[in-house]
Design a protein around this motif. Structure first.
Motif, PDB file in Angstrom:
ATOM      1  N   LYS A 197     -40.792 -60.409  10.635  1.00 24.13           N
ATOM      2  CA  LYS A 197     -41.072 -59.466   9.551  1.00 24.13           C
ATOM      3  C   LYS A 197     -39.787 -58.818   9.076  1.00 24.13           C
ATOM      4  CE  LYS A 197     -45.853 -58.621  10.795  1.00 24.13           C
ATOM      5  NZ  LYS A 197     -46.913 -57.637  11.055  1.00 24.13           N
ATOM      6  N   ASP A 199     -39.048 -55.844   8.800  1.00 24.51           N
ATOM      7  CA  ASP A 199     -38.681 -54.727   9.668  1.00 24.51           C
ATOM      8  C   ASP A 199     -37.784 -55.171  10.822  1.00 24.51           C
ATOM      9  OD1 ASP A 199     -41.178 -52.457   9.040  1.00 24.51           O
ATOM     10  OD2 ASP A 199     -41.394 -54.528   8.421  1.00 24.51           O
ATOM     11  N   ASP A 200     -37.910 -56.460  11.222  1.00 30.75           N
ATOM     12  CA  ASP A 200     -37.109 -56.983  12.321  1.00 30.75           C
ATOM     13  C   ASP A 200     -35.681 -57.300  11.892  1.00 30.75           C
ATOM     14  OD1 ASP A 200     -39.414 -57.004  14.009  1.00 30.75           O
ATOM     15  OD2 ASP A 200     -40.041 -58.887  13.074  1.00 30.75           O
ATOM     16  N   MET A 202     -34.137 -55.713   8.762  1.00 27.59           N
ATOM     17  CA  MET A 202     -33.508 -54.695   7.908  1.00 27.59           C
ATOM     18  C   MET A 202     -32.584 -53.754   8.678  1.00 27.59           C
ATOM     19  SD  MET A 202     -36.756 -52.170   7.224  1.00 27.59           S
ATOM     20  CE  MET A 202     -37.368 -51.043   8.479  1.00 27.59           C
ATOM     21  N   LYS A 204     -31.600 -50.197   9.657  1.00 33.20           N
ATOM     22  CA  LYS A 204     -32.376 -48.964   9.762  1.00 33.20           C
ATOM     23  C   LYS A 204     -31.698 -47.991  10.716  1.00 33.20           C
ATOM     24  CE  LYS A 204     -35.333 -51.524  12.968  1.00 33.20           C
ATOM     25  NZ  LYS A 204     -36.693 -52.037  13.226  1.00 33.20           N
ATOM     26  N   SER A 278     -42.578 -52.279   3.876  1.00 36.46           N
ATOM     27  CA  SER A 278     -42.503 -52.534   5.312  1.00 36.46           C
ATOM     28  C   SER A 278     -43.703 -53.370   5.765  1.00 36.46           C
ATOM     29  CB  SER A 278     -42.492 -51.199   6.054  1.00 36.46           C
ATOM     30  OG  SER A 278     -42.683 -51.374   7.437  1.00 36.46           O
ATOM     31  N   GLY A 279     -43.447 -54.292   6.690  1.00 31.80           N
ATOM     32  CA  GLY A 279     -44.537 -55.085   7.265  1.00 31.80           C
ATOM     33  C   GLY A 279     -44.679 -56.472   6.688  1.00 31.80           C
ATOM     34  N   ILE A 301     -36.222 -51.250   1.638  1.00 34.52           N
ATOM     35  CA  ILE A 301     -37.542 -51.438   2.243  1.00 34.52           C
ATOM     36  C   ILE A 301     -38.188 -50.060   2.365  1.00 34.52           C
ATOM     37  CG2 ILE A 301     -38.838 -52.414   4.161  1.00 34.52           C
ATOM     38  CD1 ILE A 301     -37.033 -54.418   2.646  1.00 34.52           C
ATOM     39  N   SER A 303     -41.901 -47.464   2.832  1.00 30.51           N
ATOM     40  CA  SER A 303     -43.244 -47.309   3.396  1.00 30.51           C
ATOM     41  C   SER A 303     -44.245 -47.306   2.248  1.00 30.51           C
ATOM     42  CB  SER A 303     -43.338 -46.003   4.174  1.00 30.51           C
ATOM     43  OG  SER A 303     -43.163 -44.894   3.297  1.00 30.51           O
ATOM     44  N   LEU A 309     -37.137 -46.779   4.388  1.00 31.65           N
ATOM     45  CA  LEU A 309     -37.149 -47.105   5.810  1.00 31.65           C
ATOM     46  C   LEU A 309     -35.970 -47.988   6.216  1.00 31.65           C
ATOM     47  CD1 LEU A 309     -40.932 -47.922   6.358  1.00 31.65           C
ATOM     48  CD2 LEU A 309     -39.751 -45.752   6.763  1.00 31.65           C
ATOM     49  N   GLY A 310     -35.470 -48.765   5.263  1.00 30.28           N
ATOM     50  CA  GLY A 310     -34.386 -49.683   5.594  1.00 30.28           C
ATOM     51  C   GLY A 310     -33.820 -50.354   4.367  1.00 30.28           C
TER      52      GLY A 310
END
Length: 322
Positions: A197, A199-200, A202, A204, A278-279, A301, A303, A309-310
Motif C-alpha cells: 500500500k 502507506d508502506d 510514502m 511520513k 491513504s490505504g 497522501i 486522510s 499524512l505523507g
C-alpha cells in the motif's frame, strides 16, 4: 532461414489444431473432476512420469497458488516412502498419455488402499490407468507436433492447458480474489503490486516535508532540501493539506523572473494538487502518476478528511520493485 521459420509455424499449427480439436471434444467428466476436488476436504496430489511429470509439477504449483492446496508426487519417490503424503480424502490427479507407465501403475494400489480418490488424464480409454480411475478425463491427441510422432508435444500442451483450466474453474468456485492471491505471493513484483500500500512507501513522520502557508521562501527551500523528496506540503494549523509546492514550481517562477525573498508558501503552492488517499495500493498510485496527460513525480497522501499524512515520489515506488 525461411524454411526453418516454416517448420516452426508448422509445429505451432499442429499444436493449435490439436488444442482446438480437444476443446471441441472436451470430455464432460472434467466437470465431475472439478466438483470432486472442490468438495474434497483433503489436498490434491498430482503425479506423472517423464514429460507428464514435468507438466504435473506446473499444474500442482498453479493449483496451490490459486487456492487449492496441491503437491507433486513422483511415482518413484512414492515407492520409497513419499507416498506417506497421501491421506484419505485427498484427490490424486494422475497424468499419462498412454496410461500404461509401470511406475505410475505401481502407485495405484497404494492410492486405493489409503482411500484417496483418483482422477486420470490419459489419451487411452482402454489403458489400465483409465480403467482403474474413479474419474477418467480423456485427452485425445489429434497429432503430435514431433515429425516422428514420438516426442510428447501436443499431448503435454493439452494436459497442461487442461490442468490450468481446472485450476481456474476451482479458483472461481472458491471466489479467490486479488487479496487472496497477494497472500500466497508475498515476494516478487507481482506480490508487491497486489499487497504493498502507498502507506508502506510514502515519506511520513520525521521524513514528511510540510510548511505553513506563511512560510518564507527560505523555509520552503530548506524543508524541500532537508527532506530530499523534491516537494513539500502546505498545511493549515490543523494539519489539513491546503497546497503543494514542488521544486519545479520554484524553478518556473525563477525562470519567469517572479521569484523574490518576500514570497510565501501560499504564493508558491498549487492549491489543487493531485492527491492520493491513504490505504490505496502503491501500484495504483504509480500507474496514476505515470499515465496522467502530464505525468508527475511526487504527490501528497491524505486522510479521508484531507489531513496530510505523507508524500510519495515515483522514485520511491520504483525502488520498491513495482
Amino acid at each position: 532461414m525461411g524454411n526453418t521459420l516454416d517448420k516452426v509455424k508448422k509445429a505451432l499449427d499442429i499444436e493449435i489444431e490439436a488444442i482446438l480439436h480437444f476443446r471441441e471434444n472436451l470430455d464432460p467428466n472434467v466437470e465431475k473432476a472439478v466438483e470432486l476436488i472442490f468438495q474434497s476436504k483433503g489436498k490434491v496430489i498430482v503425479t506423472g512420469v517423464g514429460k507428464s511429470g514435468d507438466v504435473g509439477k506446473k499444474i500442482a504449483s498453479t493449483l496451490s497458488s490459486t487456492g487449492t492446496p496441491s503437491y507433486f508426487l513422483h511415482p518413484s519417490d512414492a515407492a520409497h516412502g513419499d507416498a506417506g503424503i497421501l491421506a484419505q480424502g485427498d484427490v490424486v490427479i494422475a497424468i499419462g498419455k498412454s496410461g500404461e507407465s509401470e511406475e505410475l501403475l505401481n502407485l495405484l494400489p497404494t492410492i486405493k488402499s489409503i482411500g484417496a480418490k483418483l482422477v486420470g488424464l490419459t489419451a487411452n480409454p482402454q489403458s489400465r490407468l483409465a480403467l482403474d480411475c474413479d474419474i477418467v478425463i480423456l485427452t485425445p491427441v489429434l497429432k503430435e507436433a514431433c515429425p516422428l510422432e514420438l516426442a510428447p508435444t501436443s499431448s503435454t500442451t493439452i494436459a497442461l492447458m487442461l490442468g490450468d483450466a481446472i485450476a481456474m474453474a476451482l479458483m472461481e468456485l472458491r471466489d479467490f480474489q486479488k487479496e487472496d492471491f497477494a497472500l500466497y505471493h508475498p515476494a516478487g513484483r507481482l506480490g508487491k503490486r497486489l499487497s504493498l500500500k502507498v502507506d508502506d512507501v510514502m515519506r511520513k513522520g520525521d521524513k514528511l516535508a510540510k510548511v505553513s502557508s506563511d512560510a518564507s521562501l527560505e523555509e520552503v527551500l530548506s524543508e524541500i532540501t532537508k527532506k530530499l523528496v523534491g516537494a513539500t506540503g502546505v498545511v493549515d494549523p490543523g494539519g489539513k493539506l491546503i497546497g503543494f509546492v514542488t521544486d519545479f514550481d520554484i524553478r518556473k517562477l525563477l525562470n519567469d523572473g517572479k521569484l523574490d525573498k518576500s514570497i510565501k508558501a501560499k504564493d508558491l503552492m498549487n492549491p489543487k494538487p493531485t492527491v492520493f488517499e491513504s490505504g490505496i495500493m502503491a501500484y495504483d498510485v504509480l500507474q496514476s502518476m505515470e499515465r496522467r496527460e502530464k505525468p508527475i513525480s511526487v504527490a501528497p497522501i491524505v486522510s479521508k478528511d484531507g489531513a496530510l499524512l505523507g508524500i510519495v515520489s515515483i522514485h520511491d515506488l520504483l525502488q520498491k520493485g513495482l
